[in-house]
Design a protein around this motif. Structure first.
Motif, short mmCIF file in Angstrom:
data_model
loop_
_atom_site.label_atom_id
_atom_site.label_comp_id
_atom_site.label_asym_id
_atom_site.label_seq_id
_atom_site.Cartn_x
_atom_site.Cartn_y
_atom_site.Cartn_z
N ARG A 270 0.85 -1.19 0.00
CA ARG A 270 0.00 0.00 0.00
C ARG A 270 0.89 1.24 0.00
NH1 ARG A 270 -5.10 1.49 3.98
NH2 ARG A 270 -5.45 3.58 3.12
N LEU A 273 -3.14 6.16 -0.92
CA LEU A 273 -4.51 5.75 -1.25
C LEU A 273 -4.53 4.78 -2.43
CD1 LEU A 273 -6.35 9.19 -0.92
CD2 LEU A 273 -6.20 7.32 0.75
N GLU A 274 -3.41 4.08 -2.64
CA GLU A 274 -3.32 3.10 -3.72
C GLU A 274 -2.69 1.82 -3.21
OE1 GLU A 274 -2.63 5.64 -7.80
OE2 GLU A 274 -0.89 5.28 -6.51
N PRO A 343 -6.71 2.14 -7.05
CA PRO A 343 -7.08 3.09 -6.00
C PRO A 343 -7.91 2.44 -4.91
CG PRO A 343 -8.45 3.42 -7.94
CD PRO A 343 -7.42 2.40 -8.32
N GLU A 345 -10.80 3.13 -2.64
CA GLU A 345 -11.91 4.08 -2.61
C GLU A 345 -12.83 3.74 -1.44
OE1 GLU A 345 -13.50 2.92 -6.27
OE2 GLU A 345 -12.15 4.13 -7.50
#
Length: 354
Positions: A270, A273-274, A343, A345
């Motif tokens: 990680r 945010l990806e 991503p 989310e």
């Protein structure tokens, strides 16, 4: 011929219609306003019907402007010198408007034809590349299947259980290879048609990697596959089948371009945010100037003629359908490492893998 006559009739009708409307309003219209309206008619004639009809419109507009709107009315005699000048200027401007508009439209038409011809040429090139590549990619597994099937049909061969099993495994592996090729072609058609949609669910990336590795068992048996995915990696919103296809194509590419006995490594981590997934092999480096082009369809065909060149292009389309991105890390250096980002989310349906 009939179509051309209709255009000239239409121009005449337009000019007469404008004249009738303006004659009714003649007390309130000045000569300049009438001339501008006629010029608009000439312009529209050039746009709608072309050079010849618009030239007729210029002449008709000049004559009706003279006859109905210059003093004395209803005669071609012109009393004032300035009206003579105005009429001549009008005729010149009307003719130039007709010429310029017709020339501009002709230029646009030629540009459109050139663009269509170029698009057709590129389409023909792509068809040729596709036929060449597909013929190669289909010929190899079909030949292997035929040889294996012929061996099984030979008299007495079926009594050799081990040899029969090996031939059956060959048929199974090559059939799976054909299935992947067909799947890639279907995926490409969906991507290019804009019909590809990612139906995302919160999934364990380790499961996707395991499924892709298992389905590629025949292609990976001569390599050592190492999976490095931390247990703390969160669930990822993804379309399971599509990301499996991404990994299958990347693993197939790694197996094809790296020597037997070398290691293929699959890792994930990680970053903000990806989630970044990497597939690394010990094959030759990706040239720096090819790092972006390698994701274009048929690019490998242009390089070495050994493959269809769809796998990486499909990876790009599938990853981008997830709102992600794909790239080559360390181009030009030893080995090849492909990475793609998905991503993260919102919030996962459950916590990290545990």
């Amino acid at each position: 011929m009939q179509g051309a006559l209709k255009r000239y009739v239409a121009v005449t009708a337009l000019c007469l219609g404008l004249t009738g409307a303006m004659v009714a309003l003649r007390p309130g219209l000045g000569l300049a306003a009438v001339a501008l309206i006629y010029l608009l008619g000439v312009f529209l004639s050039a746009v709608w019907w072309g050079r010849g009809p618009s030239l007729l419109g210029s002449v008709l507009s000049f004559l009706t402007l003279n006859f109905f709107f210059t003093v004395p009315y209803n005669t071609f005699f012109v009393a004032a010198t300035q009206d003579v000048v105005s009429l001549l200027v009008f005729l010149f401007v009307a003719e130039m408007t007709s010429r310029l508009v017709a020339s501009a439209l002709e230029r646009l038409r030629l540009q459109k034809q050139a663009a269509e011809a170029e698009a057709l040429r590129k389409t023909d090139e792509l068809k040729s590349a596709l036929l060449s590549a597909v013929s190669h990619d289909l010929r190899t597994p079909l030949a292997s299947i035929r040889v294996a099937a012929t061996g099984l049909l030979q008299d007495g061969f079926g009594s050799n259980g081990l040899a029969s099993r090996e031939l059956l495994q060959t048929i199974d592996a090559e059939a799976a290879r054909l299935a992947r090729l067909v799947s890639n072609l279907l995926d490409l058609s969906r991507i290019e048609a804009g019909a590809l949609r990612a139906i995302k669910e919160w999934r364990d990336l380790q499961e996707v990697v395991a499924r892709a590795s298992d389905s590629m068992g025949d292609r990976l048996r001569d390599h050592r596959v190492v999976v490095d995915i931390p247990s703390t990696l969160p669930l990822v919103p993804l379309d399971f089948t599509q990301i499996e296809d991404v990994l299958v194509n990347l693993l197939d590419n790694a197996a094809r371009h790296s020597p037997e006995g070398t290691t293929i490594r699959i890792s994930a981590e990680r970053r903000g945010l990806e989630v970044i997934v990497q597939v690394e092999n010990a094959g030759p480096p990706v040239p720096v100037d090819s790092a972006d082009e390698i994701f274009n369809r048929f690019y490998p065909v242009q390089r070495d003629r050994r493959g269809l060149g769809l796998g990486l292009a499909i990876c790009k389309g599938l990853v981008e359908a997830h709102g992600g991105r794909i790239w080559v890390e360390r181009p030009g250096e030893s080995g090849a490492r492909f990475a793609f980002a998905l991503p993260l989310e919102g919030a996962p349906a459950s916590g990290p893998r545990g």
